[in-house]
Design a protein around this motif. Structure first.
Motif, PDB file in Angstrom:
ATOM      1  N   THR A   1       0.805  -1.222   0.000  1.00  0.00           N
ATOM      2  CA  THR A   1       0.000   0.000   0.000  1.00  0.00           C
ATOM      3  C   THR A   1       0.836   1.270   0.000  1.00  0.00           C
ATOM      4  O   THR A   1       0.283   2.359  -0.112  1.00  0.00           O
ATOM      5  CB  THR A   1      -0.939   0.022   1.219  1.00  0.00           C
ATOM      6  OG1 THR A   1      -0.151  -0.067   2.406  1.00  0.00           O
ATOM      7  CG2 THR A   1      -1.909  -1.149   1.164  1.00  0.00           C
ATOM      8  N   PHE A   2       2.138   1.168   0.173  1.00  0.00           N
ATOM      9  CA  PHE A   2       2.975   2.357   0.147  1.00  0.00           C
ATOM     10  C   PHE A   2       4.109   2.145  -0.844  1.00  0.00           C
ATOM     11  O   PHE A   2       4.505   1.023  -1.133  1.00  0.00           O
ATOM     12  CB  PHE A   2       3.519   2.680   1.546  1.00  0.00           C
ATOM     13  CG  PHE A   2       4.362   1.591   2.147  1.00  0.00           C
ATOM     14  CD1 PHE A   2       3.775   0.567   2.874  1.00  0.00           C
ATOM     15  CD2 PHE A   2       5.743   1.591   2.000  1.00  0.00           C
ATOM     16  CE1 PHE A   2       4.534  -0.433   3.439  1.00  0.00           C
ATOM     17  CE2 PHE A   2       6.517   0.591   2.564  1.00  0.00           C
ATOM     18  CZ  PHE A   2       5.909  -0.421   3.282  1.00  0.00           C
ATOM     19  N   SER A   3       4.627   3.260  -1.348  1.00  0.00           N
ATOM     20  CA  SER A   3       5.693   3.192  -2.337  1.00  0.00           C
ATOM     21  C   SER A   3       6.997   2.736  -1.703  1.00  0.00           C
ATOM     22  O   SER A   3       7.310   3.126  -0.569  1.00  0.00           O
ATOM     23  CB  SER A   3       5.899   4.560  -2.976  1.00  0.00           C
ATOM     24  OG  SER A   3       4.819   4.934  -3.775  1.00  0.00           O
ATOM     25  N   PRO A   4       7.775   1.953  -2.405  1.00  0.00           N
ATOM     26  CA  PRO A   4       9.091   1.576  -1.890  1.00  0.00           C
ATOM     27  C   PRO A   4       9.961   2.797  -1.646  1.00  0.00           C
ATOM     28  O   PRO A   4       9.911   3.754  -2.414  1.00  0.00           O
ATOM     29  CB  PRO A   4       9.671   0.705  -3.001  1.00  0.00           C
ATOM     30  CG  PRO A   4       8.496   0.231  -3.777  1.00  0.00           C
ATOM     31  CD  PRO A   4       7.497   1.331  -3.703  1.00  0.00           C
ATOM     32  N   TYR A   5      10.741   2.789  -0.580  1.00  0.00           N
ATOM     33  CA  TYR A   5      11.648   3.908  -0.317  1.00  0.00           C
ATOM     34  C   TYR A   5      12.663   4.046  -1.450  1.00  0.00           C
ATOM     35  O   TYR A   5      12.928   5.138  -1.939  1.00  0.00           O
ATOM     36  CB  TYR A   5      12.374   3.701   1.005  1.00  0.00           C
ATOM     37  CG  TYR A   5      13.530   4.647   1.180  1.00  0.00           C
ATOM     38  CD1 TYR A   5      14.844   4.222   1.036  1.00  0.00           C
ATOM     39  CD2 TYR A   5      13.294   5.996   1.433  1.00  0.00           C
ATOM     40  CE1 TYR A   5      15.898   5.110   1.152  1.00  0.00           C
ATOM     41  CE2 TYR A   5      14.344   6.892   1.554  1.00  0.00           C
ATOM     42  CZ  TYR A   5      15.644   6.444   1.414  1.00  0.00           C
ATOM     43  OH  TYR A   5      16.684   7.326   1.518  1.00  0.00           O
ATOM     44  N   LEU A   6      13.228   2.960  -1.857  1.00  0.00           N
ATOM     45  CA  LEU A   6      14.284   2.981  -2.861  1.00  0.00           C
ATOM     46  C   LEU A   6      13.943   2.016  -3.988  1.00  0.00           C
ATOM     47  O   LEU A   6      13.581   0.870  -3.737  1.00  0.00           O
ATOM     48  CB  LEU A   6      15.624   2.579  -2.231  1.00  0.00           C
ATOM     49  CG  LEU A   6      16.877   2.771  -3.074  1.00  0.00           C
ATOM     50  CD1 LEU A   6      17.186   4.257  -3.223  1.00  0.00           C
ATOM     51  CD2 LEU A   6      18.063   2.067  -2.423  1.00  0.00           C
ATOM     52  N   MET A   7      14.034   2.492  -5.215  1.00  0.00           N
ATOM     53  CA  MET A   7      13.837   1.648  -6.387  1.00  0.00           C
ATOM     54  C   MET A   7      15.114   1.708  -7.211  1.00  0.00           C
ATOM     55  O   MET A   7      15.640   2.806  -7.458  1.00  0.00           O
ATOM     56  CB  MET A   7      12.626   2.104  -7.193  1.00  0.00           C
ATOM     57  CG  MET A   7      11.340   2.162  -6.394  1.00  0.00           C
ATOM     58  SD  MET A   7       9.870   2.547  -7.374  1.00  0.00           S
ATOM     59  CE  MET A   7       9.511   0.946  -8.087  1.00  0.00           C
ATOM     60  N   GLY A   8      15.595   0.566  -7.600  1.00  0.00           N
ATOM     61  CA  GLY A   8      16.881   0.539  -8.268  1.00  0.00           C
ATOM     62  C   GLY A   8      16.928  -0.385  -9.462  1.00  0.00           C
ATOM     63  O   GLY A   8      16.020  -1.187  -9.693  1.00  0.00           O
ATOM     64  N   TRP A   9      18.009  -0.240 -10.213  1.00  0.00           N
ATOM     65  CA  TRP A   9      18.288  -1.103 -11.351  1.00  0.00           C
ATOM     66  C   TRP A   9      19.682  -1.698 -11.196  1.00  0.00           C
ATOM     67  O   TRP A   9      20.632  -1.007 -10.814  1.00  0.00           O
ATOM     68  CB  TRP A   9      18.233  -0.321 -12.655  1.00  0.00           C
ATOM     69  CG  TRP A   9      16.856   0.097 -13.067  1.00  0.00           C
ATOM     70  CD1 TRP A   9      16.254   1.303 -12.828  1.00  0.00           C
ATOM     71  CD2 TRP A   9      15.902  -0.685 -13.799  1.00  0.00           C
ATOM     72  NE1 TRP A   9      14.987   1.314 -13.346  1.00  0.00           N
ATOM     73  CE2 TRP A   9      14.750   0.114 -13.960  1.00  0.00           C
ATOM     74  CE3 TRP A   9      15.904  -1.970 -14.336  1.00  0.00           C
ATOM     75  CZ2 TRP A   9      13.616  -0.340 -14.624  1.00  0.00           C
ATOM     76  CZ3 TRP A   9      14.781  -2.415 -14.998  1.00  0.00           C
ATOM     77  CH2 TRP A   9      13.653  -1.611 -15.140  1.00  0.00           C
ATOM     78  N   PHE A  10      19.763  -2.979 -11.504  1.00  0.00           N
ATOM     79  CA  PHE A  10      21.030  -3.696 -11.553  1.00  0.00           C
ATOM     80  C   PHE A  10      21.111  -4.350 -12.927  1.00  0.00           C
ATOM     81  O   PHE A  10      20.122  -4.442 -13.652  1.00  0.00           O
ATOM     82  CB  PHE A  10      21.076  -4.780 -10.466  1.00  0.00           C
ATOM     83  CG  PHE A  10      21.225  -4.239  -9.071  1.00  0.00           C
ATOM     84  CD1 PHE A  10      20.168  -3.605  -8.427  1.00  0.00           C
ATOM     85  CD2 PHE A  10      22.420  -4.365  -8.382  1.00  0.00           C
ATOM     86  CE1 PHE A  10      20.292  -3.101  -7.141  1.00  0.00           C
ATOM     87  CE2 PHE A  10      22.570  -3.882  -7.088  1.00  0.00           C
ATOM     88  CZ  PHE A  10      21.501  -3.249  -6.478  1.00  0.00           C
ATOM     89  N   ARG A  11      22.282  -4.823 -13.280  1.00  0.00           N
ATOM     90  CA  ARG A  11      22.420  -5.559 -14.526  1.00  0.00           C
ATOM     91  C   ARG A  11      23.432  -6.676 -14.338  1.00  0.00           C
ATOM     92  O   ARG A  11      24.302  -6.617 -13.463  1.00  0.00           O
ATOM     93  CB  ARG A  11      22.829  -4.640 -15.680  1.00  0.00           C
ATOM     94  CG  ARG A  11      24.197  -4.009 -15.556  1.00  0.00           C
ATOM     95  CD  ARG A  11      24.422  -3.028 -16.697  1.00  0.00           C
ATOM     96  NE  ARG A  11      25.744  -2.412 -16.619  1.00  0.00           N
ATOM     97  CZ  ARG A  11      26.166  -1.462 -17.460  1.00  0.00           C
ATOM     98  NH1 ARG A  11      25.361  -1.019 -18.441  1.00  0.00           N
ATOM     99  NH2 ARG A  11      27.384  -0.960 -17.332  1.00  0.00           N
TER     100      ARG A  11
END
Length: 122
Positions: free
Chosen positions: A28-38
């Motif tokens: 119900t709440f947005s993630p604090y941190l959103m990231g990308w890895f490869r």
């Protein structure tokens, strides 16, 4: 549990742009941190970029100036704009989130997507 679904990968000519998206659902709440890895075969997964709910951004040195991370908190979606994809950027790109503040942008993350292939042809 948070589900992450990436999209937007594909094959492009080296120097072309590619935009990846990752939609988060299940909380119900947005993630604090959103990231990308490869990750490429035979190598460890590497950090690419991350963004907080307040839009503070972080980038790996190898992508600064070429990649832009952004997010839409209303949609719980994070984007990775690759302005000039090079052959060496070819990898499976994974989206990941940290639901709460942890003091670090690096591993571990709470949830991961299934990955999307981005390929720059030489």
């Amino acid at each position: 549990q948070v589900q992450l679904v990436e999209s937007g990968g594909g094959l492009v000519q080296a120097g072309d742009s590619l935009r990846l998206s990752c939609a988060a659902s299940g909380r119900t709440f947005s993630p604090y941190l959103m990231g990308w890895f490869r990750q490429v075969p035979g190598k460890e997964r590497e950090f690419v970029a991350a963004i907080t709910t307040s839009a503070f951004t972080y980038y790996a040195d190898s992508v600064k100036g070429r990649f832009t991370i952004s997010r839409d908190n209303a949609k719980n979606t994070v984007y990775l704009q690759i302005h000039s994809l090079q052959h060496e950027d070819t990898a499976v790109y994974y989206c990941a989130v940290k639901m709460t503040y942890s003091g670090s942008i690096y591993l571990p993350y709470d949830n991961w997507g299934q990955g999307t292939q981005g390929t720059g042809s030489s």
